[in-house]
Motif scaffolding. Structure first.
Motif, PDB file in Angstrom:
ATOM      1  N   SER A  28       0.826  -1.217   0.000  1.00 30.15           N
ATOM      2  CA  SER A  28       0.000   0.000   0.000  1.00 30.15           C
ATOM      3  C   SER A  28       0.857   1.263   0.000  1.00 30.15           C
ATOM      4  O   SER A  28       0.387   2.340  -0.367  1.00 30.15           O
ATOM      5  N   LEU A  29       2.126   1.128   0.381  1.00 29.68           N
ATOM      6  CA  LEU A  29       3.068   2.256   0.334  1.00 29.68           C
ATOM      7  C   LEU A  29       3.882   2.247  -0.966  1.00 29.68           C
ATOM      8  O   LEU A  29       4.900   2.915  -1.068  1.00 29.68           O
ATOM      9  N   SER A  30       3.420   1.470  -1.943  1.00 26.05           N
ATOM     10  CA  SER A  30       4.015   1.385  -3.283  1.00 26.05           C
ATOM     11  C   SER A  30       5.330   0.612  -3.336  1.00 26.05           C
ATOM     12  O   SER A  30       6.120   0.784  -4.257  1.00 26.05           O
ATOM     13  N   PHE A  31       5.584  -0.269  -2.370  1.00 26.51           N
ATOM     14  CA  PHE A  31       6.748  -1.139  -2.428  1.00 26.51           C
ATOM     15  C   PHE A  31       6.324  -2.495  -2.994  1.00 26.51           C
ATOM     16  O   PHE A  31       6.378  -3.529  -2.332  1.00 26.51           O
ATOM     17  N   GLU A  32       5.870  -2.479  -4.240  1.00 29.30           N
ATOM     18  CA  GLU A  32       5.323  -3.675  -4.893  1.00 29.30           C
ATOM     19  C   GLU A  32       6.377  -4.750  -5.143  1.00 29.30           C
ATOM     20  O   GLU A  32       6.031  -5.906  -5.387  1.00 29.30           O
ATOM     21  N   ALA A  33       7.648  -4.390  -5.122  1.00 28.29           N
ATOM     22  CA  ALA A  33       8.705  -5.370  -5.377  1.00 28.29           C
ATOM     23  C   ALA A  33       8.823  -6.394  -4.247  1.00 28.29           C
ATOM     24  O   ALA A  33       9.402  -7.470  -4.437  1.00 28.29           O
ATOM     25  N   VAL A  34       8.269  -6.101  -3.068  1.00 28.52           N
ATOM     26  CA  VAL A  34       8.329  -7.031  -1.940  1.00 28.52           C
ATOM     27  C   VAL A  34       7.372  -8.188  -2.208  1.00 28.52           C
ATOM     28  O   VAL A  34       6.171  -7.997  -2.346  1.00 28.52           O
ATOM     29  N   LYS A  35       7.927  -9.383  -2.293  1.00 24.74           N
ATOM     30  CA  LYS A  35       7.114 -10.564  -2.615  1.00 24.74           C
ATOM     31  C   LYS A  35       6.729 -11.382  -1.393  1.00 24.74           C
ATOM     32  O   LYS A  35       5.758 -12.131  -1.426  1.00 24.74           O
ATOM     33  N   ASP A  36       7.482 -11.265  -0.310  1.00 23.44           N
ATOM     34  CA  ASP A  36       7.149 -12.020   0.901  1.00 23.44           C
ATOM     35  C   ASP A  36       7.818 -11.359   2.096  1.00 23.44           C
ATOM     36  O   ASP A  36       8.885 -10.752   1.962  1.00 23.44           O
ATOM     37  N   VAL A  37       7.184 -11.475   3.244  1.00 22.47           N
ATOM     38  CA  VAL A  37       7.747 -10.970   4.496  1.00 22.47           C
ATOM     39  C   VAL A  37       7.547 -12.051   5.552  1.00 22.47           C
ATOM     40  O   VAL A  37       6.452 -12.595   5.693  1.00 22.47           O
ATOM     41  N   ARG A  38       8.615 -12.366   6.271  1.00 15.11           N
ATOM     42  CA  ARG A  38       8.549 -13.296   7.390  1.00 15.11           C
ATOM     43  C   ARG A  38       9.077 -12.548   8.604  1.00 15.11           C
ATOM     44  O   ARG A  38      10.137 -11.937   8.557  1.00 15.11           O
ATOM     45  N   ILE A  39       8.334 -12.570   9.686  1.00  7.81           N
ATOM     46  CA  ILE A  39       8.718 -11.867  10.910  1.00  7.81           C
ATOM     47  C   ILE A  39       9.419 -12.851  11.839  1.00  7.81           C
ATOM     48  O   ILE A  39       8.990 -13.996  11.982  1.00  7.81           O
ATOM     49  N   GLY A  40      10.475 -12.411  12.487  1.00  3.64           N
ATOM     50  CA  GLY A  40      11.210 -13.264  13.407  1.00  3.64           C
ATOM     51  C   GLY A  40      11.638 -12.500  14.643  1.00  3.64           C
ATOM     52  O   GLY A  40      11.186 -11.369  14.888  1.00  3.64           O
ATOM     53  N   LYS A  41      12.521 -13.109  15.410  1.00  3.78           N
ATOM     54  CA  LYS A  41      13.034 -12.499  16.637  1.00  3.78           C
ATOM     55  C   LYS A  41      14.555 -12.509  16.587  1.00  3.78           C
ATOM     56  O   LYS A  41      15.165 -13.413  16.019  1.00  3.78           O
ATOM     57  N   TYR A  42      15.140 -11.497  17.208  1.00  4.34           N
ATOM     58  CA  TYR A  42      16.594 -11.408  17.328  1.00  4.34           C
ATOM     59  C   TYR A  42      16.928 -11.147  18.785  1.00  4.34           C
ATOM     60  O   TYR A  42      16.312 -10.286  19.422  1.00  4.34           O
ATOM     61  N   MET A  43      17.873 -11.895  19.327  1.00  3.75           N
ATOM     62  CA  MET A  43      18.289 -11.717  20.710  1.00  3.75           C
ATOM     63  C   MET A  43      19.803 -11.669  20.782  1.00  3.75           C
ATOM     64  O   MET A  43      20.472 -12.379  20.029  1.00  3.75           O
ATOM     65  N   GLU A  44      20.317 -10.836  21.663  1.00  5.21           N
ATOM     66  CA  GLU A  44      21.751 -10.764  21.916  1.00  5.21           C
ATOM     67  C   GLU A  44      22.000 -11.109  23.370  1.00  5.21           C
ATOM     68  O   GLU A  44      21.397 -10.510  24.256  1.00  5.21           O
ATOM     69  N   LEU A  45      22.867 -12.069  23.618  1.00 12.73           N
ATOM     70  CA  LEU A  45      23.192 -12.486  24.972  1.00 12.73           C
ATOM     71  C   LEU A  45      24.679 -12.267  25.209  1.00 12.73           C
ATOM     72  O   LEU A  45      25.487 -12.519  24.312  1.00 12.73           O
ATOM     73  N   THR A  46      25.026 -11.815  26.388  1.00 13.89           N
ATOM     74  CA  THR A  46      26.417 -11.754  26.809  1.00 13.89           C
ATOM     75  C   THR A  46      26.603 -12.860  27.834  1.00 13.89           C
ATOM     76  O   THR A  46      25.876 -12.917  28.832  1.00 13.89           O
ATOM     77  N   VAL A  47      27.550 -13.744  27.562  1.00 15.54           N
ATOM     78  CA  VAL A  47      27.714 -14.947  28.367  1.00 15.54           C
ATOM     79  C   VAL A  47      29.158 -15.030  28.855  1.00 15.54           C
ATOM     80  O   VAL A  47      30.089 -14.786  28.084  1.00 15.54           O
TER      81      VAL A  47
END
Length: 83
Positions: A28-47
Motif C-alpha cells: 500500500s506504500l508502493s513497495f510492490e517489489a516485496v514478494k514475501d515478508v517473514r517476521i522473526g526475533k533477534y536476541m543478543e546475549l552476553t555470556v
C-alpha cells in the motif's frame, strides 16, 4: 566473554499472519517489489566464558528462546573482551 546472537524464525510450513500484514502495508506504500515478508526475533546475549558454549546455547534455544515445534533458530557466537 561471549556475545551470542540468536535469530529465530517461523518454519516455512507455518503461516505468518504478521508477515502477511506487513507485506500488505508495504504494497500500500508502493513497495510492490516485496514478494514475501517473514517476521522473526533477534536476541543478543552476553555470556561468561565457559567450555561448552555451543552446547549451552543450543540448550537455551531449545528450552526457552525458540519454540522448536514451529520455529527454526540459528546463532552466532563471538568471543569478546570483557568490559
Amino acid at each position: 566473554m561471549y556475545k551470542v546472537k540468536v535469530f529465530v524464525t517461523l518454519r516455512e510450513s507455518v503461516l505468518d499472519p504478521q508477515g502477511t500484514a506487513v507485506k500488505g502495508s508495504l504494497h500500500s506504500l508502493s513497495f510492490e517489489a516485496v514478494k514475501d515478508v517473514r517476521i522473526g526475533k533477534y536476541m543478543e546475549l552476553t555470556v561468561e566464558k565457559v567450555d561448552n558454549i555451543e552446547e549451552m546455547v543450543k540448550e537455551m534455544c531449545e528450552k526457552l528462546l525458540a519454540n522448536v515445534v514451529i520455529e527454526d533458530y540459528r546463532y552466532e557466537i563471538e568471543e569478546v573482551v570483557a568490559q
